[in-house]
Scaffold this active site. Structure first.
Site, PDB file in Angstrom:
ATOM      1  N   ASP A  99     -56.467 -11.603  60.570  1.00 27.73           N
ATOM      2  CA  ASP A  99     -56.078 -11.825  61.956  1.00 27.73           C
ATOM      3  C   ASP A  99     -56.850 -10.857  62.843  1.00 27.73           C
ATOM      4  O   ASP A  99     -57.843 -10.270  62.423  1.00 27.73           O
ATOM      5  CB  ASP A  99     -54.559 -11.615  62.092  1.00 27.73           C
ATOM      6  CG  ASP A  99     -53.939 -12.523  63.129  1.00 27.73           C
ATOM      7  OD1 ASP A  99     -54.262 -12.361  64.315  1.00 27.73           O
ATOM      8  OD2 ASP A  99     -53.129 -13.395  62.763  1.00 27.73           O
TER       9      ASP A  99
ATOM     10  N   HIS B 211     -52.152 -10.730  68.850  1.00 28.61           N
ATOM     11  CA  HIS B 211     -51.874 -11.758  67.858  1.00 28.61           C
ATOM     12  C   HIS B 211     -51.619 -11.164  66.479  1.00 28.61           C
ATOM     13  O   HIS B 211     -50.599 -11.443  65.841  1.00 28.61           O
ATOM     14  CB  HIS B 211     -53.030 -12.758  67.811  1.00 28.61           C
ATOM     15  CG  HIS B 211     -52.688 -14.029  67.105  1.00 28.61           C
ATOM     16  ND1 HIS B 211     -52.735 -14.150  65.735  1.00 28.61           N
ATOM     17  CD2 HIS B 211     -52.273 -15.237  67.576  1.00 28.61           C
ATOM     18  CE1 HIS B 211     -52.380 -15.373  65.388  1.00 28.61           C
ATOM     19  NE2 HIS B 211     -52.089 -16.056  66.484  1.00 28.61           N
TER      20      HIS B 211
ATOM     21  N   SER C  51     -48.914 -20.251  64.811  1.00 31.63           N
ATOM     22  CA  SER C  51     -49.313 -18.981  64.199  1.00 31.63           C
ATOM     23  C   SER C  51     -48.100 -18.223  63.691  1.00 31.63           C
ATOM     24  O   SER C  51     -48.106 -17.653  62.589  1.00 31.63           O
ATOM     25  CB  SER C  51     -50.045 -18.110  65.222  1.00 31.63           C
ATOM     26  OG  SER C  51     -51.359 -18.559  65.442  1.00 31.63           O
TER      27      SER C  51
END
Length: 422
Positions: A191, A221, A370
């Site tokens: 990520d 994120h 996600s």
């Protein structure tokens, strides 16, 4: 009622953020795995990859994938060949990387004239000694913004925001954690950069490696995905991860674009991170992203599965059937609650209005597939703790559709599903 809950959650989030404060920039702690500088954050749209079959002298387990390999003559021969191809096909040589795990040497070229990527890929694929050629693809993390109202449940955790986590009530986390917490399982989070010093994440890492140069600050994120999977439980602040005793292998292969807040990756950075995860024995690999079909990534995902890892990937809500690598064989495909019930080959997990960790010691609401994938990676860690490799966790998740976490754990433990759901 929903308005009051939202105000309560936002008050807690703001209180926690102000109590900790953004503070000065913090240096990340030294963790296992040396950083590797690569050309990743540039545009991938005009770059192509050429895969050469590695000679026998290079094809050996335990090679240093980020640096020197083989003998000096082999290195010189490889560079001569790459330069020759660059001259013959009017390309700029950018980078190279040996991948002994799949027996190829990856050469990166940049197109600096008007030819299309597809045309150059066809040219390079016809070069003798080339296994295959492909674009340097770009992948995007699957995050929806802005978030909506939060949901709440009453549980017995002392984490200040636990009751506002959707999984606390939908998955009955407090009851699941009486049976398993993910202890002994390593989850590779491929990520963007994770905040290693976040108070809900500090001490949860098995290692951290950066495959993207520059921009050392933590990013939203990756930090959010890591928190959903393994945030510390019962530390009197923040949230609790789905697998709070799992260990996170934070592998930065993605970065936030300077404008628009979109988080992206490319084929090379993803391949390097996947290789590292495989070579270091990650039990679960979380890929909260989607992109075009990519032969290199497909081979590495297949190898990860063959080595015993469970790969979890997000489904693109805008075009579910085209999601990659979500629907590769053996991959656990996951979307959030918005995913259509007509898609029979994917799971649905909490992914709307999820409270999770954010950079600078904060927490915030996030949404998207996600984060649904992150929930399932945590659940798989619980299943791996209980079953090891005796039974593949993906076979324990049950029928596709909305996941029943209580039923999944009941299949491999003394947990009573009906009691869990009460």
């Amino acid at each position: 009622m929903i308005g009051r809950r939202l105000l309560l959650v936002l008050a807690l989030v703001m209180g926690a953020a102000f109590a900790l404060g953004p503070g000065p920039a913090r240096a990340a702690p030294e963790l296992p795995g040396a950083p590797v500088a690569v050309a990743g954050a540039q545009s991938a749209s005009r770059r192509v990859m050429m895969m050469l079959d590695l000679g026998a002298e290079h094809y050996r387990s335990g090679s240093d994938y980020g640096g020197d390999y083989g003998d000096a003559m082999g290195i010189k021969a490889r560079l001569r060949f790459a330069r020759k191809v660059a001259r013959a096909h009017r390309l700029a040589l950018v980078d190279s990387w040996p991948m002994p795990l799949i027996g190829v040497d990856c050469i990166i070229f940049e197109i600096r004239d008007g030819r299309t990527v597809e045309a150059v890929v066809r040219e390079l694929s016809a070069v003798p000694g080339v296994s295959w050629s492909q674009p340097l693809n770009e992948f995007e993390m699957l995050e929806a913004r802005p978030p909506g109202p939060a949901r709440a449940a009453t549980v017995s955790y002392n984490d200040r925001l636990f009751s506002a986590q959707p999984a606390a009530s939908l998955w009955h986390l407090a009851r699941l954690h009486a049976v398993a917490t993910g202890r002994g399982v390593t989850v590779a989070v491929i990520d963007s950069r994770v905040d290693l010093l976040h108070p809900d994440l500090a001490g949860q890492f098995a290692g951290s490696v950066d495959f993207v140069p520059g921009r050392p600050q933590a990013e939203r994120h990756g930090t959010g995905v890591a928190g959903i999977i393994a945030a510390r439980s019962n530390n009197a602040q923040g949230i609790a991860g789905v697998a709070p005793d799992a260990r996170i292998l934070a592998l930065r292969a993605c970065w936030e674009r300077a404008t628009g807040g979109v988080t992206v990756c490319d084929s090379l950075t993803l391949a390097r991170a996947l290789t590292y995860a495989i070579d270091h024995g990650a039990g679960v690999v979380n890929l909260s992203l989607t992109g075009p079909r990519d032969p290199l990534i497909a081979r590495l995902v297949a190898l990860a599965s063959a080595r015993g890892a469970t790969v979890v990937a997000a489904v693109d809500q805008k075009d579910p059937a085209a999601s990659f690598p979500a629907f590769l064989p053996g991959v656990v495909a996951v979307g959030d609650e918005r995913l259509s019930d007509r898609l029979q080959s994917a799971y649905k997990a909490p992914g709307l209005d999820v409270l999770t960790t954010q950079p600078e010691g904060k927490w915030d609401l996030v949404s998207g597939s996600s984060y649904a994938a992150a929930h399932v990676s945590g659940l798989v860690a619980l299943l791996r703790q209980l079953s090891g490799r005796r039974t593949a966790p993906e076979t324990l998740l049950g029928p596709h559709g909305t996941l029943d976490a209580c039923a999944a754990l009941a299949r491999v433990s003394h947990l009573d599903r009906r009691a869990c759901l009460r």
